[in-house]
Design a protein around this motif. Structure first.
Motif, short mmCIF file in Angstrom:
data_model
loop_
_atom_site.label_atom_id
_atom_site.label_comp_id
_atom_site.label_asym_id
_atom_site.label_seq_id
_atom_site.Cartn_x
_atom_site.Cartn_y
_atom_site.Cartn_z
N LEU A 139 32.70 30.83 35.00
CA LEU A 139 31.90 31.91 35.32
C LEU A 139 31.74 31.79 36.90
O LEU A 139 32.02 33.30 37.86
N PRO A 140 31.04 31.48 37.42
CA PRO A 140 30.60 31.74 39.30
C PRO A 140 32.43 31.48 40.32
O PRO A 140 32.08 32.68 40.68
N LEU A 141 33.06 30.72 39.75
CA LEU A 141 34.57 31.30 40.40
C LEU A 141 35.33 32.61 40.35
O LEU A 141 35.79 32.59 41.14
N THR A 142 35.73 32.84 38.97
CA THR A 142 36.22 33.85 38.90
C THR A 142 35.39 34.72 38.30
O THR A 142 36.17 36.25 38.37
N GLY A 143 34.25 35.27 37.53
CA GLY A 143 33.24 36.32 37.25
C GLY A 143 34.39 36.84 36.20
O GLY A 143 33.26 36.98 35.04
N TYR A 144 34.65 35.34 34.99
CA TYR A 144 35.06 35.46 33.30
C TYR A 144 34.30 34.12 33.09
O TYR A 144 34.33 33.02 33.70
N VAL A 145 33.93 34.31 31.95
CA VAL A 145 33.97 33.09 30.98
C VAL A 145 34.88 32.66 30.26
O VAL A 145 36.24 33.28 29.74
N HIS A 146 35.14 31.08 29.28
CA HIS A 146 35.44 30.77 28.71
C HIS A 146 35.55 31.71 27.53
O HIS A 146 35.30 32.12 26.78
#
Length: 161
Positions: free
Chosen positions: A92-99
């Motif tokens: 999340l912090p890196l991409t803005g997306y959740v698993h």
């Protein structure tokens, strides 16, 4: 679908005038379950995987949900000696997306992205950036939105549906 219900991925595709079909699902997270829920061939449904190399560079790989990313092939495709999957809490912090909702479109930063060569000349499904949302688009249209290359990335296909 109303403008408020669209995901960032859908807004990016709309902005770039890329045709796509939105699909929704409930109660499943694994890619194979999503393919089954949507009654689609798992070889057309792709998952987005984020990796890191010892150099600290991050790479994105897109492979069919019924396949396993071959880390050696993936490292070779990006010119690294090795790569490993990032930790789930770093996504999340890196991409803005959740698993379970990670999409190659609309990440916070555009990382070098490689898609498995089985996507060529297909209409594929990728996450729309939110759990429960998928977009279906042509491989050639995905190339218009993000910079990506193809390579042989998978270990072996699991042909079970």
């Amino acid at each position: 679908m109303s403008k408020e219900n669209k995901t960032n991925v859908m807004r990016v595709l709309d902005q770039k005038k890329i045709p796509y079909t939105e699909h929704f699902y409930e109660g499943v997270v694994s890619g194979m379950d999503v393919a089954e829920y949507l009654n689609e061939d798992p070889a057309r449904c792709f998952k987005t995987l984020v990796t890191v190399a010892p150099s600290k560079a991050h790479y994105v790989f897109i492979v069919p949900v019924n396949a396993t990313l071959d880390l050696k092939k993936a490292a070779k495709a990006v010119g690294e000696k090795s790569i490993s999957m990032i930790k789930q809490d770093e996504l999340l912090p890196l991409t803005g997306y959740v698993h379970g909702g990670c999409s190659p479109i609309g990440m916070k930063k555009q990382f070098k992205t490689i898609i498995d060569e089985t996507a060529i000349d297909k209409t594929i499904f990728i996450s729309a950036g939110k759990i429960g949302y998928q977009v279906e688009l042509k491989y050639d249209d995905l190339k218009k939105v993000i910079s990506l290359r193809t390579a042989d990335l998978i270990e072996e296909l699991n042909l079970k549906k």
